[in-house]
Design an enzyme around this catalytic site. Structure first.
Site, PDB file in Angstrom:
ATOM      1  N   GLU A 266      -4.889  -3.915  -1.855  1.00 55.57           N
ATOM      2  CA  GLU A 266      -6.438  -3.602  -1.865  1.00 55.57           C
ATOM      3  C   GLU A 266      -6.890  -2.140  -1.189  1.00 55.57           C
ATOM      4  O   GLU A 266      -7.872  -1.654  -1.170  1.00 55.57           O
ATOM      5  CB  GLU A 266      -7.344  -4.741  -1.525  1.00 55.57           C
ATOM      6  CG  GLU A 266      -6.997  -5.140  -0.138  1.00 55.57           C
ATOM      7  CD  GLU A 266      -5.764  -6.011  -0.003  1.00 55.57           C
ATOM      8  OE1 GLU A 266      -4.532  -5.613  -0.462  1.00 55.57           O
ATOM      9  OE2 GLU A 266      -5.855  -7.188   0.812  1.00 55.57           O
TER      10      GLU A 266
ATOM     11  N   PHE B  58       0.737  -1.020   0.017  1.00 58.62           N
ATOM     12  CA  PHE B  58       0.057   0.037   0.054  1.00 58.62           C
ATOM     13  C   PHE B  58       0.643   1.049  -0.082  1.00 58.62           C
ATOM     14  O   PHE B  58       0.446   2.402  -0.395  1.00 58.62           O
ATOM     15  CB  PHE B  58      -0.912  -0.031   1.232  1.00 58.62           C
ATOM     16  CG  PHE B  58      -0.261   0.491   2.585  1.00 58.62           C
ATOM     17  CD1 PHE B  58      -0.260   1.792   2.562  1.00 58.62           C
ATOM     18  CD2 PHE B  58       0.313  -0.599   3.165  1.00 58.62           C
ATOM     19  CE1 PHE B  58       0.417   2.214   4.031  1.00 58.62           C
ATOM     20  CE2 PHE B  58       0.736  -0.162   4.655  1.00 58.62           C
ATOM     21  CZ  PHE B  58       1.069   1.166   4.963  1.00 58.62           C
TER      22      PHE B  58
ATOM     23  N   CYS C  54       9.593   1.601   3.368  1.00 56.69           N
ATOM     24  CA  CYS C  54      10.379   0.487   3.532  1.00 56.69           C
ATOM     25  C   CYS C  54      11.858   0.970   3.998  1.00 56.69           C
ATOM     26  O   CYS C  54      12.571   0.257   4.533  1.00 56.69           O
ATOM     27  CB  CYS C  54      10.391  -0.590   2.658  1.00 56.69           C
ATOM     28  SG  CYS C  54      11.062  -0.109   1.105  1.00 56.69           S
TER      29      CYS C  54
ATOM     30  N   LYS D  20      -0.939  -6.851  -9.193  1.00 56.57           N
ATOM     31  CA  LYS D  20      -1.812  -6.982  -8.289  1.00 56.57           C
ATOM     32  C   LYS D  20      -1.636  -6.033  -7.055  1.00 56.57           C
ATOM     33  O   LYS D  20      -0.705  -6.153  -6.508  1.00 56.57           O
ATOM     34  CB  LYS D  20      -2.001  -8.462  -7.743  1.00 56.57           C
ATOM     35  CG  LYS D  20      -3.246  -8.979  -7.155  1.00 56.57           C
ATOM     36  CD  LYS D  20      -3.666  -8.061  -5.949  1.00 56.57           C
ATOM     37  CE  LYS D  20      -3.075  -8.324  -4.626  1.00 56.57           C
ATOM     38  NZ  LYS D  20      -3.316  -7.275  -3.532  1.00 56.57           N
TER      39      LYS D  20
HETATM   40  P1  NAD Z   1       1.488  -6.664   3.132  1.00 55.38           P
HETATM   41  O1  NAD Z   1       2.683  -7.661   2.912  1.00 55.38           O
HETATM   42  O2  NAD Z   1       0.482  -6.930   3.942  1.00 55.38           O
HETATM   43  O3  NAD Z   1       0.751  -6.660   1.637  1.00 55.38           O
HETATM   44  C1  NAD Z   1       1.686  -6.604   0.184  1.00 55.38           C
HETATM   45  C2  NAD Z   1       0.487  -7.287  -0.786  1.00 55.38           C
HETATM   46  O4  NAD Z   1       0.387  -8.679  -0.243  1.00 55.38           O
HETATM   47  C3  NAD Z   1      -0.593  -6.773  -1.033  1.00 55.38           C
HETATM   48  O5  NAD Z   1      -0.796  -6.676  -2.629  1.00 55.38           O
HETATM   49  C4  NAD Z   1      -1.518  -7.780  -0.441  1.00 55.38           C
HETATM   50  O6  NAD Z   1      -2.829  -7.770  -0.944  1.00 55.38           O
HETATM   51  C5  NAD Z   1      -0.890  -8.802  -0.173  1.00 55.38           C
HETATM   52  N1  NAD Z   1      -1.158 -10.066   0.681  1.00 55.38           N
HETATM   53  C6  NAD Z   1      -1.528  -9.225   2.082  1.00 55.38           C
HETATM   54  N2  NAD Z   1      -1.714 -10.460   2.885  1.00 55.38           N
HETATM   55  C7  NAD Z   1      -1.546 -11.662   1.859  1.00 55.38           C
HETATM   56  C8  NAD Z   1      -1.441 -13.028   2.402  1.00 55.38           C
HETATM   57  N3  NAD Z   1      -2.046 -13.383   3.415  1.00 55.38           N
HETATM   58  N4  NAD Z   1      -1.435 -13.812   1.143  1.00 55.38           N
HETATM   59  C9  NAD Z   1      -0.954 -13.275  -0.067  1.00 55.38           C
HETATM   60  N5  NAD Z   1      -0.798 -12.116  -0.082  1.00 55.38           N
HETATM   61  C10 NAD Z   1      -1.273 -11.345   0.573  1.00 55.38           C
HETATM   62  O7  NAD Z   1       2.394  -5.244   2.947  1.00 55.38           O
HETATM   63  P2  NAD Z   1       1.784  -3.816   3.034  1.00 55.38           P
HETATM   64  O8  NAD Z   1       1.148  -3.707   4.618  1.00 55.38           O
HETATM   65  O9  NAD Z   1       0.546  -3.198   2.061  1.00 55.38           O
HETATM   66  O10 NAD Z   1       2.965  -3.031   2.792  1.00 55.38           O
HETATM   67  C11 NAD Z   1       3.745  -2.605   4.068  1.00 55.38           C
HETATM   68  C12 NAD Z   1       5.155  -3.655   4.153  1.00 55.38           C
HETATM   69  O11 NAD Z   1       5.979  -3.589   2.791  1.00 55.38           O
HETATM   70  C13 NAD Z   1       6.322  -3.219   5.237  1.00 55.38           C
HETATM   71  O12 NAD Z   1       6.573  -4.390   5.645  1.00 55.38           O
HETATM   72  C14 NAD Z   1       7.092  -2.579   4.320  1.00 55.38           C
HETATM   73  O13 NAD Z   1       8.327  -2.628   4.741  1.00 55.38           O
HETATM   74  C15 NAD Z   1       7.070  -3.320   2.902  1.00 55.38           C
HETATM   75  N6  NAD Z   1       7.640  -2.800   2.097  1.00 55.38           N
HETATM   76  C16 NAD Z   1       8.906  -3.228   1.621  1.00 55.38           C
HETATM   77  C17 NAD Z   1       9.472  -2.560   0.569  1.00 55.38           C
HETATM   78  C18 NAD Z   1      10.968  -3.031   0.048  1.00 55.38           C
HETATM   79  O14 NAD Z   1      11.548  -2.723  -1.006  1.00 55.38           O
HETATM   80  N7  NAD Z   1      11.645  -4.043   0.790  1.00 55.38           N
HETATM   81  C19 NAD Z   1       9.050  -1.632  -0.186  1.00 55.38           C
HETATM   82  C20 NAD Z   1       7.738  -1.013   0.179  1.00 55.38           C
HETATM   83  C21 NAD Z   1       7.074  -1.715   1.450  1.00 55.38           C
END
Ligand code: NAD
Length: 499
Positions: free
Chosen positions: A177, A150, A282, A174
């Protein structure tokens, strides 16, 4: 609710058919502003079918023509920057300035992809044997998918899509959401830029859509950016299904402040890096590591008043430095971490928990928080909070500062503030972290380099964008050729050698 975001499949926006939706909020007001369709596995399959239909002829399109679509996409994103930033702010909450900055960082990857003819030139060796030539070329993998978080709803999709597409692949996004609208706009612009229907598609959804992507045999490569537990799941599930996977995860980024640092510069850096985007980056700095008690005391003295004076407001307000968090659920989680820090015995120097934004009382706002006397055994140190909460861990010397960084499970980014070239060089050499800043708090590499962490901040072999991106979205083929020239080698039964 009339505003329902569907999918972008086969060159048009289509309504969802699963009957499942999720809510979209305006984080500044706390109001639900719309819904997003959550795709079923069969809707993912429709997108994959459209991708398969389009991909072969796209891969055979002259590389210079593919590059030209990137030039047009760049112009279109620039022309629509304000509108796109407004969508990001409306659903994510970050300030408009910050939204534009992040879109610009994504745009740089489109600019990099404009050079795809040069990037895909391959390697050629003349006369590897007499009359024998060898060429190595890179073919697209076919269909690639990107699953994104997000916190950067435009920038992170742009880390992936331009390179995947310029290399000749079809790409299915994808998005999160929580803020799907700007990804849909990207797909509109891609189409307008001349990228054929089926080559850049968006399927909105949750775990159901993600699992359908991971299990689809026609999808060859999956790029993921999000939290570490999901990154690990994506990596293991995707690779077990035979896919190439790069899965970027969470972070806990430390910034070391040496006694000889320019303290005002370090404080400015910490303010932006810890509280910009409300800490939802991140690469946010979430741990400051001052070396020596004197440095620590001086740092806290300068930081605390600045944090109390942070200009917090809705992202649309001119001059706002920090907006709200993304959802009410996330706000409760971040507040909960601050409570945990207090009960763990850390010293809460600035407490933003009770901050209420006048006129936006239902918005997901929290004030900046600062903890001192944080230790390595505390949950607020070990876990990623992803909010405007900075922990200060005091260390007596350079070595113990490096040691805690190296012992942490995450390895995304880190920085050192110092005037000492020797310390800076040693630091960049010794830390086991993927991206290092020397007096630069958020060392996000430019698009023509690659972005990625170490340890549990990345699962897979490839970092994202730059040449690593080109390699991830292509597979190599080596072609050795000989033409009848009158030189007869005769039948060879031993392993053929060229020399
Ligand atoms: P998230 O892991 O909750 O979601 C990321 C994606 O995974 C979304 O598209 C979501 O729909 C999907 N998802 C969520 N739960 C799932 C499940 N159980 N099974 C399959 N798919 C699932 O992350 P977020 O809250 O959207 O983003 C924040 C996180 O992203 C933080 O931990 C941040 O550090 C990380 N992030 C990392 C980087 C990097 O480059 N390393 C960059 C940006 C964000």
């Amino acid at each position: 609710m009339s505003n329902i975001i569907g999918h972008h499949i086969g060159g048009k926006r289509v309504a969802g058919t699963s009957g499942q939706t999720g809510p979209i909020f305006n984080p500044a007001t706390g109001e639900q502003t719309g819904e997003v369709a959550l795709a079923s596995a069969s809707e993912v399959q429709v997108a994959v079918d459209a991708a398969r239909e389009a991909q072969a002829s796209w891969a055979n399109t002259a590389v210079i023509r593919r590059a030209r679509t990137m030039f047009r996409l760049k112009e279109l994103i620039e022309a629509n920057m304000d509108e796109m930033a407004k969508l990001v702010t409306a659903e994510h909450g970050k300030t408009l300035d910050d939204a534009k900055g992040s879109i610009t960082r994504g745009l740089e990857v489109v600019e990099f992809a404009c050079g795809i003819p040069q990037l895909l030139k391959g390697e050629f060796s003349h006369n590897v044997g007499t009359g024998v030539d060898l060429v190595s070329v890179r073919h697209p993998v076919g269909i690639a998918a990107g699953i994104t978080p997000f916190n950067f709803p435009v920038m992170v999709p742009l880390w992936m899509a331009p390179i995947a597409i310029a290399c000749g692949n079809a790409f299915i996004l994808k998005p999160s959401e929580k803020d799907p609208s700007s990804g849909m706009m990207l797909a509109d612009l891609a189409l307008e830029a001349g990228i054929p229907a089926g080559i850049f598609q968006v399927v909105n959804g949750n775990k159901t859509a993600v699992d359908a992507i991971l299990n689809n045999p026609d999808i060859a490569a999956v790029s993921f950016v999000g939290s570490t537990p999901i990154a690990e799941y994506i990596y293991h599930t995707g690779t077990a299904a035979g896919k190439r996977v790069q899965a970027l995860g969470g972070a806990k980024n430390h910034m070391v402040v040496m006694p000889d640092a320019d303290l005002d510069m370090a404080v400015d850096a910490l303010m932006g890096a810890a509280y910009g985007s409300a800490g939802e980056r991140c690469m946010a700095v979430s741990v400051a590591v001052p070396v020596g008690e004197e440095t620590a005391d001086a740092l806290i003295d300068k930081l605390a008043p600045r944090i109390r004076q942070l200009r917090i407001g809705p992202g649309t307000e001119a001059g706002a430095e920090m907006g709200p968090l993304v959802t009410g659920e996330h706000l409760a989680k971040v507040r909960g971490y601050v409570d945990t820090g207090v009960s763990e015995g850390a010293k809460l120097v600035v407490d933003g928990r009770d901050f209420r934004m006048q006129g936006y009382e239902n918005g997901f706002f929290i004030g900046g928080c600062l903890f001192d006397q944080v230790t390595e055994d505390m949950r607020i140190y070990k876990e990623e909070i992803f909010g405007p909460v900075l922990s200060v861990v005091r260390k007596p010397d350079y070595k113990s500062a490096v040691d805690i960084i190296n012992s942490h499970e995450f390895g995304n980014g880190t920085a050192i503030f110092t005037r000492d070239g020797d310390a800076a060089r040693s630091f960049s050499n010794e830390v086991n972290i993927g991206m290092v800043g020397i007096n630069v708090p958020i060392p996000v590499p430019m698009a023509f380099h690659s972005f990625g962490g170490w340890k549990r901040s990345l699962f897979g072999d490839h970092h994202t964008h730059g040449m690593e991106g080109v390699r991830f979205y292509t597979k190599q083929k080596a072609i050795t050729s000989r033409w009848p020239t009158g030189i007869k080698a005769g039948a060879e039964f031993k392993m053929p050698t060229m020399g």
